[in-house]
Design a protein around this motif. Structure first.
Motif: not given
Ligand SMILES: [Zn+2]
Length: 253
Positions: A83-85, A148-150, A152-154
């Motif tokens: 998650d997140d990159g 994809s993880h959106t 902006t991560h909301p």
């Molecule tokens: Zn995340």
């Protein structure tokens, strides 16, 4: 949530439950960092991969794992997700994955590429560098995949519906345009999702979406709200081995 027709209606039909492993940072937590469970030391990560390989599991990306989730292909696979990159995924996890011939999917925050974890840096007390575009290209060139993880991560269920839909759908097209590849997989930030978020993922055209709900993927699960197995730094090597042994037992059902 739609139950017929379209991607929202697709359910998992694996011959045996499929584990989807969740990782965030690979490496030691820096001094002062909170939520240290988000880190897994490189040695521990390598031992987990070795245990998987010894137990006969092949670590695969979500793209490679999808036919197993759908029951179209049989075999012992563990889907590996990050998650997140984070940059440490490229620098530390990638060489370890390649040693075993494993692949993995990294879920990227489209508007934070090349930046840092702005969504939780204050809470965690640390700015963690994210892969930049060149790093992501290196990740892909090594046979790894992205999702994809959106934008902006909301917390998706907590924002305006139109904004939620934008985070889900536009992140897909931004990543596709910037990298020139199809982006078929999604990850709900913090695992937060509701029926509207799942419908938005279906509408955007994702084939799968993962949550932080715990468990392996069994037949009948929606492919757009998949459970995963956490692997944080607090779990010892022995506990991980015990878990994979249990998978072997229940996998025979
Ligand atoms: Zn995340």
């Amino acid at each position: 949530m739609a139950t017929r027709g379209g991607p929202a209606g697709q359910v998992a039909a694996p011959a045996r439950p499929v584990p989807i492993l969740t990782y965030h940072n690979i490496g030691e937590a820096p001094p002062g960092a909170t939520h240290r469970g988000l880190y897994l030391g490189l040695d521990k990560f390598r031992r987990q991969l070795e245990m998987l390989a010894r137990r006969g599991y092949r670590g695969v990306s979500m793209d490679e794992g999808l036919p197993y989730l759908r029951g179209e292909q049989r075999g012992q696979v563990a889907i590996v997700t990050f998650d997140d990159g984070y940059r440490d995924n490229l620098e530390l996890a990638l060489p370890a994955l390649r040693e075993h011939g494993f692949s993995a999917t990294c879920y990227l925050v489209a508007e934070r590429i090349g930046g840092y974890n702005a969504w939780d840096s204050e809470l965690l007390g640390v700015r963690k560098p994210l892969m930049d575009l060149a790093g992501i290209r290196e990740w892909l060139a090594a046979g790894m995949r992205i999702g994809s993880h959106t934008l902006t991560h909301p917390h998706l269920p907590q924002i305006e519906p139109a904004q939620m839909q934008r985070e889900v759908a536009v992140s897909k097209s931004v990543l596709e345009q910037r990298l020139g590849i199809a982006v078929d997989h999604f990850c709900f930030p913090y695992g937060d999702h509701d029926a509207a978020c799942v419908a938005a993922a279906a509408e955007a055209g994702y084939r799968t979406a993962v949550t932080t709900e715990r468990g392996r993927v069994r037949a009948g699960r929606s492919l757009l709200a998949l459970p995963r197995v956490g692997n944080n730094g607090r779990r010892s090597g022995a506990a991980f081995l015990a878990r994979t042994l249990l998978w072997g037992l229940s996998g025979s059902r």
